[in-house]
Each structure stands twice: as C-alpha cells, then as structure tokens.
Motif scaffolding. Structure first.
Motif, PDB file in Angstrom:
ATOM      1  N   UNK A   1      -9.566  -6.470  13.046  1.00 26.05           N
ATOM      2  CA  UNK A   1      -9.639  -5.010  13.095  1.00 26.05           C
ATOM      3  C   UNK A   1      -9.597  -4.451  11.674  1.00 26.05           C
ATOM      4  N   UNK A   2     -10.476  -3.517  11.376  1.00 24.32           N
ATOM      5  CA  UNK A   2     -10.465  -2.854  10.071  1.00 24.32           C
ATOM      6  C   UNK A   2      -9.319  -1.854  10.034  1.00 24.32           C
ATOM      7  N   UNK A   3      -8.552  -1.858   8.945  1.00 20.94           N
ATOM      8  CA  UNK A   3      -7.426  -0.939   8.767  1.00 20.94           C
ATOM      9  C   UNK A   3      -7.712   0.027   7.632  1.00 20.94           C
ATOM     10  N   UNK A   4      -6.974   1.117   7.619  1.00 22.76           N
ATOM     11  CA  UNK A   4      -7.050   2.066   6.502  1.00 22.76           C
ATOM     12  C   UNK A   4      -6.391   1.436   5.274  1.00 22.76           C
ATOM     13  N   UNK A   5      -6.852   1.836   4.094  1.00 21.38           N
ATOM     14  CA  UNK A   5      -6.324   1.286   2.849  1.00 21.38           C
ATOM     15  C   UNK A   5      -4.827   1.465   2.718  1.00 21.38           C
ATOM     16  N   UNK A   6      -4.295   2.549   3.285  1.00 23.16           N
ATOM     17  CA  UNK A   6      -2.864   2.834   3.174  1.00 23.16           C
ATOM     18  C   UNK A   6      -2.023   1.700   3.757  1.00 23.16           C
ATOM     19  N   UNK A   7      -2.583   0.934   4.689  1.00 19.77           N
ATOM     20  CA  UNK A   7      -1.858  -0.177   5.307  1.00 19.77           C
ATOM     21  C   UNK A   7      -1.573  -1.290   4.312  1.00 19.77           C
ATOM     22  N   UNK A   8      -2.189  -1.243   3.129  1.00 20.39           N
ATOM     23  CA  UNK A   8      -2.092  -2.337   2.168  1.00 20.39           C
ATOM     24  C   UNK A   8      -1.374  -1.946   0.881  1.00 20.39           C
ATOM     25  N   UNK A   9      -0.954  -0.668   0.763  1.00 24.10           N
ATOM     26  CA  UNK A   9      -0.383  -0.185  -0.495  1.00 24.10           C
ATOM     27  C   UNK A   9       0.779  -1.028  -0.995  1.00 24.10           C
TER      28      UNK A   9
ATOM     29  N   UNK B   1     -10.291  -1.473  -2.127  1.00 19.21           N
ATOM     30  CA  UNK B   1      -9.475  -2.206  -1.153  1.00 19.21           C
ATOM     31  C   UNK B   1     -10.233  -2.296   0.160  1.00 19.21           C
ATOM     32  N   UNK B   2     -10.132  -3.434   0.825  1.00 20.15           N
ATOM     33  CA  UNK B   2     -10.593  -3.590   2.204  1.00 20.15           C
ATOM     34  C   UNK B   2      -9.504  -4.347   2.941  1.00 20.15           C
TER      35      UNK B   2
ATOM     36  N   UNK C   1      -6.171  -8.769   3.168  1.00 19.43           N
ATOM     37  CA  UNK C   1      -6.655  -7.760   2.235  1.00 19.43           C
ATOM     38  C   UNK C   1      -7.459  -8.342   1.096  1.00 19.43           C
ATOM     39  N   UNK C   2      -8.495  -7.609   0.694  1.00 21.76           N
ATOM     40  CA  UNK C   2      -9.299  -7.944  -0.486  1.00 21.76           C
ATOM     41  C   UNK C   2      -9.244  -6.753  -1.429  1.00 21.76           C
TER      42      UNK C   2
END
Length: 195
Positions: free
Chosen positions: A61-69, A80-81, A99-100
């Motif tokens: 599932x694709x997530x919003x960038x905020x999920x990786x901060x 970010x992806x 994350x990439x």
C-alpha cells in the motif's frame, strides 16, 4: 474514494497496525527479515524503479510521506516514497513500512532504502544481519529507548552504509527494528547486480 481519503485511510491503518499487541517471533522470522532487507535494500542497492516494481507486484500500500518522517535515515530528504505491507509478505511481517529516499550528505547525493519491521526480535535480527553480511560498526548512539548504529559493508562489490535502529528494552506497543541502506546513486548500475 478520493486519493486524499485513501491516503488517510491507509495511514490510519498503518498506525493501528503499529499499535497492535506485540507477539513473540522466532529467530527464523528474524533471518527471513534480514533476507528481505538484503534483497530489497542491499543486493542491488537502493533503487526507486525496482522498489516501485516490488510494491506493485507484492501489493504494498502506498503511504503518505508523513508516515516516514521519523524513520528516514537522513533528515530532510529531497524526495520520499513509502509503502506498507498489510499482511505477511514473504519475510516481511504485516505492518512493515518500506521507504525510499533521495537525500544529500555533505552536498553529495545518496539514495536510501529502509525497512521498519514490527514484531521482529532485535537481538535475533542483529545476529542474523552479522551472519549474512561483513558489516563493520563505525559509530553508535544510545538512548534509554533505542540504539542507533552505523555500519559499513560491501555487497556485490559496492560500498554501502547500513543504519540499524534497535529498541533497547521491551516497551508497550509494537517496537520497530529499522534497517536502512545508504549508497551513492549510480553505484548499483555501474557495478552490475547480484542477489
């Protein structure tokens, strides 16, 4: 459903998965997680195209960038992806965040690949990581909650750095083992690739 609503739903799902009760995992789960980290992030180096293909083929599932901060190995990345596994996927437990990023260190571009793995025993993961690689620790920072270690290693003739963030003590919720590879772009393409 709008793309914004879908992202919010997926992000909310990621949060709920992360807060689910911790269950015991075996050393074989840690070994499988290390193999996934090696395959996705190390064997060919961080690659947006390859990771996007994996995401499509493996139904991440694709997530919003905020999920990786909080998980990015280098602060303030340029791009970010982020993806999420919603069920067991090979050696990845449900709730794994992948994350990439592209970023810069001292003005030089780097690509990173990160797996944030819930329900994986940190000691077993670290042991399996050392069994699988020739990593040499070059720095370590500790806090009451976690250890943050930086390693250098060579995979398929390419130098990479690996950042491991491991929970130090059992804590409520679902602590994550966070493993990231960091490499200059173009290195994978110049040196070929092997699994």
């Amino acid at each position: 459903m709008s793309s914004v609503a879908r992202r919010r739903r997926v992000f909310a799902g990621a949060i709920l998965l992360t807060l689910a009760p911790l269950t015991a995992q075996s050393a074989s789960d840690a070994n499988q997680a290390v193999e996934e980290f090696h395959h996705i992030c190390l064997a060919e180096g961080p690659s947006f195209l390859r990771m996007s293909q994996d995401a499509y083929g493996r139904n991440w599932e694709l997530l919003a960038e905020v999920a990786f901060e909080e998980l990015a190995p280098i602060a303030d990345p340029d791009s970010v992806r982020v993806w999420l596994t919603t069920k067991v996927d090979g050696g990845l437990p449900p709730g794994t965040i992948i994350g990439f990023t592209t970023a810069s260190i001292d003005g030089k571009p780097v690509h990173t690949c990160t797996l944030a793995l819930p329900d994986i025993d940190p000691d077993a993961f670290q042991k399996a990581f050392f069994t699988r690689t020739d990593a040499e620790k070059i720095s370590e920072e500790r806090s009451p909650a976690q250890s943050n270690r930086l390693y250098i290693l060579f995979v398929s003739g390419r130098q990479q750095f690996v950042r491991l963030v491991l929970p130090v003590a059992k804590s409520p919720g679902k602590p994550l083992v966070v493993a990231s590879s960091i490499m200059a772009p173009g290195s994978a393409e110049q040196n070929g690739s092997k699994r």
